[in-house]
Write a protein that holds these residues in place. Structure first.
Motif, PDB file in Angstrom:
ATOM      1  N   CYS A 150       0.856   2.110   5.154  1.00  0.00           N
ATOM      2  CA  CYS A 150       0.646   1.496   6.479  1.00  0.00           C
ATOM      3  C   CYS A 150       1.950   1.619   7.292  1.00  0.00           C
ATOM      4  O   CYS A 150       2.987   1.971   6.742  1.00  0.00           O
ATOM      5  CB  CYS A 150       0.218   0.035   6.323  1.00  0.00           C
ATOM      6  N   PRO A 151       1.902   1.325   8.603  1.00  0.00           N
ATOM      7  CA  PRO A 151       3.135   1.463   9.411  1.00  0.00           C
ATOM      8  C   PRO A 151       4.304   0.651   8.855  1.00  0.00           C
ATOM      9  O   PRO A 151       5.438   1.144   8.823  1.00  0.00           O
ATOM     10  CB  PRO A 151       2.696   0.964  10.796  1.00  0.00           C
ATOM     11  N   SER A 152       4.059  -0.605   8.407  1.00  0.00           N
ATOM     12  CA  SER A 152       5.163  -1.413   7.859  1.00  0.00           C
ATOM     13  C   SER A 152       5.755  -0.753   6.625  1.00  0.00           C
ATOM     14  O   SER A 152       6.973  -0.644   6.484  1.00  0.00           O
ATOM     15  CB  SER A 152       4.668  -2.819   7.475  1.00  0.00           C
ATOM     16  N   CYS A 153       4.888  -0.330   5.703  1.00  0.00           N
ATOM     17  CA  CYS A 153       5.385   0.302   4.475  1.00  0.00           C
ATOM     18  C   CYS A 153       6.167   1.572   4.800  1.00  0.00           C
ATOM     19  O   CYS A 153       7.188   1.854   4.169  1.00  0.00           O
ATOM     20  CB  CYS A 153       4.228   0.620   3.533  1.00  0.00           C
ATOM     21  N   ARG A 154       5.684   2.326   5.774  1.00  0.00           N
ATOM     22  CA  ARG A 154       6.387   3.559   6.132  1.00  0.00           C
ATOM     23  C   ARG A 154       7.767   3.281   6.702  1.00  0.00           C
ATOM     24  O   ARG A 154       8.634   4.132   6.724  1.00  0.00           O
ATOM     25  CB  ARG A 154       5.535   4.387   7.100  1.00  0.00           C
ATOM     26  N   ARG A 155       7.971   2.024   7.191  1.00  0.00           N
ATOM     27  CA  ARG A 155       9.310   1.609   7.653  1.00  0.00           C
ATOM     28  C   ARG A 155      10.072   0.887   6.541  1.00  0.00           C
ATOM     29  O   ARG A 155      11.142   0.320   6.788  1.00  0.00           O
ATOM     30  CB  ARG A 155       9.186   0.705   8.883  1.00  0.00           C
ATOM     31  N   GLY A 156       9.488   0.838   5.345  1.00  0.00           N
ATOM     32  CA  GLY A 156      10.183   0.183   4.238  1.00  0.00           C
ATOM     33  C   GLY A 156      10.117  -1.333   4.301  1.00  0.00           C
ATOM     34  O   GLY A 156      10.866  -2.025   3.620  1.00  0.00           O
ATOM     35  N   ASP A 157       9.218  -1.872   5.128  1.00  0.00           N
ATOM     36  CA  ASP A 157       9.102  -3.323   5.306  1.00  0.00           C
ATOM     37  C   ASP A 157       7.858  -3.794   4.549  1.00  0.00           C
ATOM     38  O   ASP A 157       6.823  -4.090   5.129  1.00  0.00           O
ATOM     39  CB  ASP A 157       9.002  -3.628   6.813  1.00  0.00           C
ATOM     40  N   ALA A 181      -1.135  -5.919   2.160  1.00  0.00           N
ATOM     41  CA  ALA A 181      -0.357  -6.615   1.125  1.00  0.00           C
ATOM     42  C   ALA A 181      -1.293  -7.348   0.170  1.00  0.00           C
ATOM     43  O   ALA A 181      -2.284  -7.950   0.586  1.00  0.00           O
ATOM     44  CB  ALA A 181       0.597  -7.607   1.763  1.00  0.00           C
ATOM     45  N   GLN A 182      -0.954  -7.289  -1.107  1.00  0.00           N
ATOM     46  CA  GLN A 182      -1.740  -8.002  -2.104  1.00  0.00           C
ATOM     47  C   GLN A 182      -1.002  -9.253  -2.536  1.00  0.00           C
ATOM     48  O   GLN A 182       0.235  -9.252  -2.634  1.00  0.00           O
ATOM     49  CB  GLN A 182      -1.980  -7.094  -3.295  1.00  0.00           C
ATOM     50  N   CYS A 214       0.804  -1.225   0.000  1.00  0.00           N
ATOM     51  CA  CYS A 214       0.000   0.000   0.000  1.00  0.00           C
ATOM     52  C   CYS A 214       0.837   1.276   0.000  1.00  0.00           C
ATOM     53  O   CYS A 214       0.416   2.305  -0.504  1.00  0.00           O
ATOM     54  CB  CYS A 214      -0.956  -0.011   1.196  1.00  0.00           C
ATOM     55  N   GLY A 215       2.014   1.223   0.629  1.00  0.00           N
ATOM     56  CA  GLY A 215       2.864   2.408   0.693  1.00  0.00           C
ATOM     57  C   GLY A 215       2.541   3.359   1.837  1.00  0.00           C
ATOM     58  O   GLY A 215       3.278   4.325   2.054  1.00  0.00           O
TER      59      GLY A 215
END
Ligand SMILES: [Zn+2]
Ligand SMILES: [Zn+2]
Length: 339
Positions: A97-104, A111-112, A94-95
């Motif tokens: 969410c908290p994980s995406c914001r941490r690059g994870d 996740a798709q 998604c770019g």
């Protein structure tokens, strides 16, 4: 409107149906792929049974997809028509969410997954978001590259992030779709590699794949044998039997880790004493993103690692799935479209 073949599941536990559909057009951020090959993974069971939370039907399974970019949607950077690419379990993130914001990106909350969140590779064509695309080296055939996009990346990425160093004792539990790749990766990464399977018949194959030692878990005490070899720094568990994982834990050396990549809902049993004294641990590893796929493919091309596959044409997808489920496949079923 151009038409295409697709193999879909219409409802939970419904049969695989070969249907005709319109070839879809890429939305902004997507590409249209002409599918060449798609691996059949045990996780396709999620699509067949509808067991994945939030799944909608009908759905075309398949998340080990190799194809050629046929059309590029708006706002797709870098990729162009005619490039050969792969899409694995990581089918987009998604770019925000908290994980995406941490690059994870692999743990993205939204996740798709191809074949689950959207239609996958059991078809002549498929749409994919650009962030899910991995470039495929020329040396790899489409059908050989496909299983590297889930079975391959999962074992390769788990091992390279495990902290093992060249010369460490590394055991691969199970020689199947995941394990036969795990053994090759471990040996090529320079680990003293132990292959573990049931029965003596897989020993010659394990040695051919690069294993330095073989343990027949039917005939030998697995934990005792690993301990005799010095205790494993890592046990990569590729089996789906939690009982087998439990039996292997005693073979972990000091600071040893069991890394679980074979999925089972059943609990693993472990004595806290085993964990505490030798600082041992059990952890899981979830495949990787599209750049990890590229690394897996490049390492495989570099070190001559290939999956062992059986191919079937798209119209026999149901048969390929049954053969995978029966455990008879040696070792990965791959569906081909003829493109
Ligand atoms: Zn998979
Ligand atoms: Zn996210």
């Amino acid at each position: 409107m151009p038409r295409m073949r697709a193999v879909q599941v219409k409802e939970a536990n419904g049969p695989f149906e070969l249907v005709e559909r319109d070839v879809p057009s890429p939305a902004p951020g997507q590409v249209l792929l002409k599918v060449q090959a798609c691996g059949v993974c045990h996780s396709d069971v999620f699509t067949k049974t509808g067991a994945y939370p939030g799944m909608e039907f009908p759905r075309v399974p398949g998340h080990e997809v190799v194809g050629i970019i046929e059309k590029v949607g708006e706002r797709v950077p870098d990729w162009r028509e005619g490039q050969r690419v792969g899409v694995g379990w990581h089918g987009g993130h998604c770019g925000h969410c908290p994980s995406c914001r941490r690059g994870d990106f692999i743990t993205c909350r939204y996740a798709q997954i191809p074949g689950i969140s959207y239609d996958g590779g059991y078809a002549d064509h498929m749409l994919a978001p650009f962030e899910a695309l991995a470039a495929i080296p020329e040396e790899l055939e489409a059908a050989e590259a496909a299983p590297l996009l889930c079975a391959g990346i999962t074992t390769y990425n788990a091992l390279r992030n495990s902290g093992v160093r060249a010369g460490d004792l590394l055991a691969v539990l199970g020689i199947g779709g995941l394990g036969h790749l795990g053994v090759q990766f471990a040996a090529r990464m320079g680990c003293r590699t132990v292959a573990i399977a049931r029965g003596a018949d897989k020993q010659p194959l394990a040695e051919k794949l690069g294993a330095h030692h073989y343990i027949d878990s039917n005939a030998q005490d697995l934990a005792a044998e690993l301990t005799k070899l010095g205790g494993a720094r890592v046990i990569l568990s590729t089996v789906t039997s939690s009982q087998a994982m439990t039996a292997a834990l005693g073979g972990l050396g000091i600071d040893g880790r069991m890394i679980v990549v074979g999925a089972s809902p059943d609990p693993i049993e472990v004595s806290p004493l085993l964990l505490i004294g030798g600082r041992r641990g059990i952890e899981g590893w979830p495949s990787g993103t599209s750049i990890d796929s590229e690394d897996t493919l490049a390492f495989s091309a570099l070190t001559d690692i290939r999956p062992m596959i059986e191919t079937m044409p798209l119209e026999r997808a149901a048969e390929a799935y049954e053969r995978m489920m029966s455990g008879e496949a040696r070792f990965r079923m791959v569906i081909t479209t003829g493109f």
